[in-house]
Design an enzyme around this catalytic site. Structure first.
Site, PDB file in Angstrom:
ATOM      1  N   HIS A  94     -13.844  36.399  -9.947  1.00  0.00           N
ATOM      2  CA  HIS A  94     -13.015  35.793 -11.003  1.00  0.00           C
ATOM      3  C   HIS A  94     -11.534  36.091 -10.756  1.00  0.00           C
ATOM      4  CE1 HIS A  94     -16.799  36.419 -13.513  1.00  0.00           C
ATOM      5  NE2 HIS A  94     -16.573  35.128 -13.647  1.00  0.00           N
ATOM      6  N   LYS A 124     -19.309  29.463  -5.449  1.00  0.00           N
ATOM      7  CA  LYS A 124     -20.672  30.020  -5.532  1.00  0.00           C
ATOM      8  C   LYS A 124     -21.552  29.125  -6.400  1.00  0.00           C
ATOM      9  CE  LYS A 124     -21.869  33.516  -8.150  1.00  0.00           C
ATOM     10  NZ  LYS A 124     -23.048  33.018  -8.916  1.00  0.00           N
ATOM     11  N   ASP A 125     -21.011  28.710  -7.552  1.00  0.00           N
ATOM     12  CA  ASP A 125     -21.748  27.802  -8.438  1.00  0.00           C
ATOM     13  C   ASP A 125     -21.460  26.375  -7.960  1.00  0.00           C
ATOM     14  OD1 ASP A 125     -22.852  29.779 -10.266  1.00  0.00           O
ATOM     15  OD2 ASP A 125     -20.769  30.154 -10.781  1.00  0.00           O
ATOM     16  N   MET A 139     -17.179  33.126 -18.250  1.00  0.00           N
ATOM     17  CA  MET A 139     -18.001  33.672 -19.333  1.00  0.00           C
ATOM     18  C   MET A 139     -17.796  35.185 -19.414  1.00  0.00           C
ATOM     19  SD  MET A 139     -21.343  31.313 -19.687  1.00  0.00           S
ATOM     20  CE  MET A 139     -22.326  31.990 -18.378  1.00  0.00           C
ATOM     21  N   GLY A 140     -16.688  35.670 -18.848  1.00  0.00           N
ATOM     22  CA  GLY A 140     -16.355  37.086 -18.975  1.00  0.00           C
ATOM     23  C   GLY A 140     -17.141  37.960 -18.021  1.00  0.00           C
ATOM     24  N   TYR A 141     -17.115  39.272 -18.313  1.00  0.00           N
ATOM     25  CA  TYR A 141     -17.635  40.313 -17.434  1.00  0.00           C
ATOM     26  C   TYR A 141     -17.084  40.077 -16.024  1.00  0.00           C
ATOM     27  CZ  TYR A 141     -20.220  44.531 -17.117  1.00  0.00           C
ATOM     28  OH  TYR A 141     -20.517  45.865 -17.010  1.00  0.00           O
ATOM     29  N   LEU A 142     -15.771  40.093 -15.984  1.00  0.00           N
ATOM     30  CA  LEU A 142     -15.041  39.651 -14.794  1.00  0.00           C
ATOM     31  C   LEU A 142     -15.281  40.567 -13.592  1.00  0.00           C
ATOM     32  CD1 LEU A 142     -11.623  38.761 -16.488  1.00  0.00           C
ATOM     33  CD2 LEU A 142     -13.619  37.285 -16.129  1.00  0.00           C
ATOM     34  N   MET A 175     -20.586  37.868  -5.208  1.00  0.00           N
ATOM     35  CA  MET A 175     -20.279  38.522  -6.483  1.00  0.00           C
ATOM     36  C   MET A 175     -20.698  37.621  -7.632  1.00  0.00           C
ATOM     37  SD  MET A 175     -16.952  40.775  -6.083  1.00  0.00           S
ATOM     38  CE  MET A 175     -16.789  41.893  -4.699  1.00  0.00           C
TER      39      MET A 175
HETATM   40  O1  PAF Z   1     -19.260  29.359 -14.530  1.00  0.00           O
HETATM   41  C1  PAF Z   1     -19.172  29.778 -15.696  1.00  0.00           C
HETATM   42  O2  PAF Z   1     -18.834  30.930 -15.956  1.00  0.00           O
HETATM   43  C2  PAF Z   1     -19.509  28.826 -16.838  1.00  0.00           C
HETATM   44  O3  PAF Z   1     -20.553  27.970 -16.504  1.00  0.00           O
HETATM   45  C3  PAF Z   1     -18.286  28.043 -17.364  1.00  0.00           C
HETATM   46  C4  PAF Z   1     -17.724  27.113 -16.300  1.00  0.00           C
HETATM   47  C5  PAF Z   1     -17.202  29.013 -17.809  1.00  0.00           C
HETATM   48  C6  PAF Z   1     -18.695  27.184 -18.562  1.00  0.00           C
HETATM   49  O4  PAF Z   1     -19.212  27.961 -19.592  1.00  0.00           O
END
Ligand code: PAF
Length: 289
Positions: free
Chosen positions: A37, A149-150, A30-33, A184
């Site tokens: 990431h 992390k997720d 979802m960006g803001y790397l 992070m």
């Molecule tokens: O983990 C994330 O950044 C988001 O949940 C994903 C996997 C890009 C889906 O929008």
């Protein structure tokens, strides 16, 4: 670096790679790397001929009172960070490109998407699973990279791919941490300096939980109690959830045996919800942080 905002242009670039017989990896973001990431991108670049990084703040995974508007966004900054990776292509669509009409189709996992974070954020994993399916359909990757992390998200996506027989290898990449142990996250930028310092309590509690599990704790409850005490001693932390689950299925565990378990924690610091996790096994080995 090529940046595509339209599905057609992304598909045309991928068709050329496939015609050359190249393998494709995707890193959905979802960006803001941040460095976490970039670790996913690094791994994807090492394992594939071509890598697509998707940047899309997906509205359907945010509930009505969640932080969709406050979620940090800066495409120029993201592209500058990705410039270091030769050959990476970026897919950064608009909401209208991804959702030209209201969806009548969605991907729902039950019970896996409805427990834990899914119980606190109803519909969240439906939004995640559906957008990831769309991204997979657009990119048609050989491999897809997600952070550990997720952890529930990673488990949901692994299960979705298995249930739907998708020919995609899901690669989980260990959490990248700040020097003091804070995991992070794009959300860290929204923490006040005081909350940023306080948030390290999650990593400290996880260290303690992991140590107790490795030392042979027979049941989850004493481990959870010790962790709750550590978090309660930090007045800026508002513990939202703390669980020990089977690391593969996320099923509840009542006794700790030889199977790996995962400790899952979520806590608020101000209005920022942070999550962290640790996989632990009795006595023999610990997860690399
Ligand atoms: O983990 C994330 O950044 C988001 O949940 C994903 C996997 C890009 C889906 O929008």
């Amino acid at each position: 670096m090529q940046v595509h905002s339209e599905i057609g242009s992304m598909r045309a670039a991928l068709a050329k790679c496939r015609a050359r017989g190249e393998s494709v990896g995707v890193v959905p973001t979802m960006g803001y790397l941040h460095a976490g990431h970039l670790k996913l991108v690094e791994r994807a670049c090492a394992e594939n001929d071509m890598v697509v990084v998707t940047i899309f703040v997906n509205p359907t995974q945010f509930g009505p009172n969640e932080d969709l508007d406050a979620y940090p966004r800066d495409l120029e900054r993201d592209l500058a960070q990705l410039a270091a990776f030769a050959g990476v292509q970026v897919f950064a669509p608009t909401v209208a490109e991804m959702y030209p009409q209201p969806l009548q189709t969605s991907v729902d996992l039950a019970p896996l998407g409805q427990i834990l974070i899914g119980a606190a954020r109803p519909g969240h994993f439906r939004g995640v699973a559906t957008v990831v399916t769309k991204l997979f359909n657009i990119v048609q990757p050989d491999r897809a990279y997600f952070g550990e992390k997720d952890y529930q998200q990673l488990t949901v996506i692994r299960r979705m791919v298995a249930d739907l027989s998708s020919p995609i290898t899901i690669v989980g990449v260990p959490t990248v941490r700040e020097a003091d142990g804070l995991a992070m996250s794009s959300r860290n930028v929204r923490l006040t300096p005081e909350d940023r310092d306080a948030a390290v309590v999650l990593a400290r509690a996880l260290d303690r939980g992991e140590a107790l599990l490795r030392a042979g704790a027979a049941e989850p409850e004493p481990v959870l109690t010790a962790m709750r005490e550590i978090i309660a001693a930090e007045p800026r932390a508002d513990l939202a959830s703390l669980d020990i689950r089977d690391a593969a299925s996320l099923d509840a565990v009542t006794a700790i045996d030889d199977r790996p378990v995962v400790i899952l924690v979520t806590a608020r610091f101000g209005d920022v919800l942070l999550i962290d996790q640790r996989v632990a096994e009795k006595a023999r080995r610990s997860q690399a942080a």
